[in-house]
Design an enzyme around this catalytic site. Structure first.
Site, PDB file in Angstrom:
ATOM      1  CG  ASP A   1      -1.578  -1.370   0.844  1.00 17.92           C
ATOM      2  OD1 ASP A   1      -2.008  -1.703  -0.374  1.00 17.92           O
ATOM      3  OD2 ASP A   1      -2.437  -1.172   2.223  1.00 17.92           O
ATOM      4  CB  ALA A   2       3.766   1.919   0.375  1.00 15.31           C
TER       5      ALA A   2
END
Lengths: 283, 283, 283, 283
Positions: C227-228
């Site tokens: 999620d980065a």
């Protein structure tokens, strides 16, 4: 186990309504799960919607009978609604599928708490989609000359299936007056503009010509006057000089379906009270 | 040290415009810092706005002279604008202060790159506020009988102060036709509705009566036809049955000031090109 | 008849890029239909995307070959993309259908210009939906112990079908590093929070616990770090104290599908350029 | 003539609360003008806020005394608030003016129903602005070494002026724990990010680095833990790759001031009930 009901009330405003109603509910061991009230100071009208949870099963008839003296003393329009009793909905469509697909998806995933009694269309295009969902599809063409007889057939289907609510999901036909009146307050339309701007035909093209920077959609109850009924919900989408009329149609269709879905959902949950040509929406 | 200019162009679309313009810029050792283009396929028009950074100082006159052959060969409407040259703005107000206060704040904090030449009002109410900012305040009452002579006085003030742009910050007067024409494309109004809905007087009350679920504001160039000029920017605010007309006025005033500020800012940055009754906004 | 291509470029910024590129296009009798440029002043990088219309058919190979000297002189990363050549997409799903249904609808109505090569799922739930659309459905369960071999099978399917772009439509599995790297810049995920808030598992429940007043969704490219990756698009939905975690899931799912659809659409139209861990989106 | 009070209640949920409270109001000939209720099913808590209009003047003390038995029987936290009694507010600022200017404007135009007891600043920059409004300005510098003694002086000023509510309008200092605790539930901060993202220093720069597509602001009650108190309100603004950190600061400041103004307004109207680390906002 618990038993959930909705009480919906509209009446002239006066001291003591909430006291009497809430005392009634407490006397029946009901808990108020959700409460919404509105006092319209101009018209001195009062509106309320309670979600009430009872520990014991209640008969809707007995509950209503017991409540009647209170209702009459305050001159209420009112209704106790058993939340387990699903509304029966007819969806009217034409050729465009986006609103229908969205409603069917929300119905299939239990986001819309209703039964879909049938889909009625003035074209054959959407039959396979509807039948894949296991739903009835009625093809009833509408011509200028035979408009009235077409709507008489639609009325028959609707009555035979005990339909409660009619949703016009981009149904491109103008309804006859007698039909509007018969199903007044139960017929929901989506108009593809931010009303009162761009009523009538081809609103996206009107919007394009005017050079607006936001387009919109409006969900409203149908009345005899075209696109002029009580507004339930509206939303908008930002556009720029880059967008063609086709882009407006594409971007607008997303707004249309979400605005219609919200309106239908609120209607099915008894969250909308009609006050003249306006709505009180306890969203 | 660097020298920033803006080039704004509108012309019939054809092959080679960008090539010629960008070759010109490269030949003058200019870097294109920001580029916006738009081809309107319907009208076959082309619009562009470049922010160009030169390492060497450029005279606006020489730059324009050198560019003229290209401009003429493509039948351009065009302008090279030195970003250091500040536009001179006159703000016209009535009694309400919210838009004026907002504009003055943004001017004082350098968010609006302009000089405010003067504030002209048909009431005395806002004098102390304006003078506290060290700005001229002209009180010019407008009566139905003397409207024309009032606007002649306004014109004199504007001309004497070399005003370039006029901002109507909730100035509640209708401008005479000759005034609209004289300052066409340079007079910006904020109308307190989502146009074309609710043009004319008391739009929030109209909105309340219609029962809309969103209110809005519209920033537009003034033309002879009331509230019908090219739209620059619009925005909306959600409202409900709980809101009174007074609430709409309060909630709307926040939308008005932000919409007006965006419109004025874009105008001052040459981001708006007028195309008939619409705008191309390179925001 | 006309032939549309997209040119996408990223390179170090310097004087003359636009001049050279636009001269090349003019020399090939191309019209620039849509132009987007961005100069990042910090990194001194330049990004551009042109939609170019040629009157004569162009071979993508010849066009590229002719352009190569310009590209090399400016150290460009670049691509000429024939707009008629459809990207091939694989959609990975788990049990939840809302994003998949939305993508399939937009694909079926030509809103997404791509071919859907296959749908790959770690559950059987969505098979009938997918097959009704005439698409391949591959059931590949993923267990902690066999995660790597599962993704090896997925890779085989993807390679065999010449898949270009992978869309994770609420696919609840963490991808192995080697898989992320192999398909970097071509794997799009939808995360059901407003990143960087609430990365990882059960974001709606995290949001509920924190008492936020807006929930959101984030579409991003997948990288090795959960999620980065580079954010493509985000949007939000207002919530209140009335909403339960289930309500957040319901309201959020509408945001998820529209955010994902926008991200995928932009990717398929070559509107997204990755710059480190950020994106330039020419929307 | 009428006399308006607000009743605010939080207590364990049980049958009969509304009945008892509304009977009390009816017995005192009060009309419920606005009613908001919330049942938290997880914690089995009940929250209510009534605006009650009495025909006869009521002493707040007598009203409270009469209500006490009901309050005690339901274990309520409660308050009857006379709407004519204005809250006394202290605004703490640093150098940035946008939130302060906005609050003072809303106060001057009666949009915020309060008295501003004083403005306290750790810089001299905003003195003339504040004093032009006829308000007290206290310059109290805060250094790391003398932080505690500075806040002791602030406390003295606040106590001497009978301040009820403290608003941190971009006050860039961290408050000591004892100060947070003393004014818990009455100290409102605006944080310039969409919390929980980007807590702490320089959130716009953090947002820029992460490449988010929306920036936000969060109004919350201050607790001992930095930027982690109960959230009152949040809002966002769309940004793109074109925006520099300076642009984010500029765009964000508009969001900050409107979010803070809403939060303060609701607080002053007793619309916010704190429940653990969350808020119930009857907006």
């Amino acid at each position: 186990m618990s038993y959930d009901y909705r009480l919906v009330v509209a009446c002239p405003d006066q001291v003591g309504i909430v006291a009497k109603v809430s005392a009634f509910i407490a006397a029946h061991s009901g808990s108020i799960i959700e409460a919404s009230q509105h006092s319209d100071l101009t018209s001195e009208s009062f509106f309320m919607r309670y979600e009430v949870r009872f520990e014991q099963p209640q008969s809707q008839a007995q509950l209503s009978e017991a409540f009647r003296p209170i209702a009459e003393s305050f001159e209420m329009e009112w209704r106790w609604q058993d939340t387990l009793q699903k509304r029966r909905v007819a969806i009217l469509v034409s050729r465009q599928s986006h609103c229908l697909v969205d409603l069917l998806y929300r119905w299939a995933t239990n986001e819309l708490n209703c039964e879909i009694a049938c889909v009625i269309a003035n074209h054959e295009d959407l039959r396979s989609l509807v039948e894949w969902h296991g739903l009835e599809y009625h093809y009833i063409p509408v011509t200028a000359a035979e408009r009235d007889s077409a709507f008489t057939r639609i009325e028959q289907i609707i009555e035979a299936r005990a339909v409660d609510t009619i949703v016009l999901a981009r149904y491109m036909q103008i309804l006859p007056s007698w039909f509007c009146e018969r199903y007044q307050g139960r017929t929901i339309n989506i108009h593809h503009s931010f009303l009162p701007s761009f009523a009538g035909a081809r609103p996206y093209h009107q919007a394009f010509e005017r050079g607006v920077k936001l387009i919109g959609a409006t969900c409203h109850y149908v009345t005899d006057e075209l696109d002029a009924g009580p507004i339930i919900e509206q939303d908008i989408q930002r556009v720029t000089h880059c967008h063609t009329p086709d882009d407006l149609v594409r971007l607008g269709s997303d707004v249309e379906k979400s605005v219609l879905a919200r309106g239908v959902r609120w209607h099915l949950q008894d969250r909308i009270l009609i006050q003249g040509n306006k709505t009180v929406v306890f969203a």
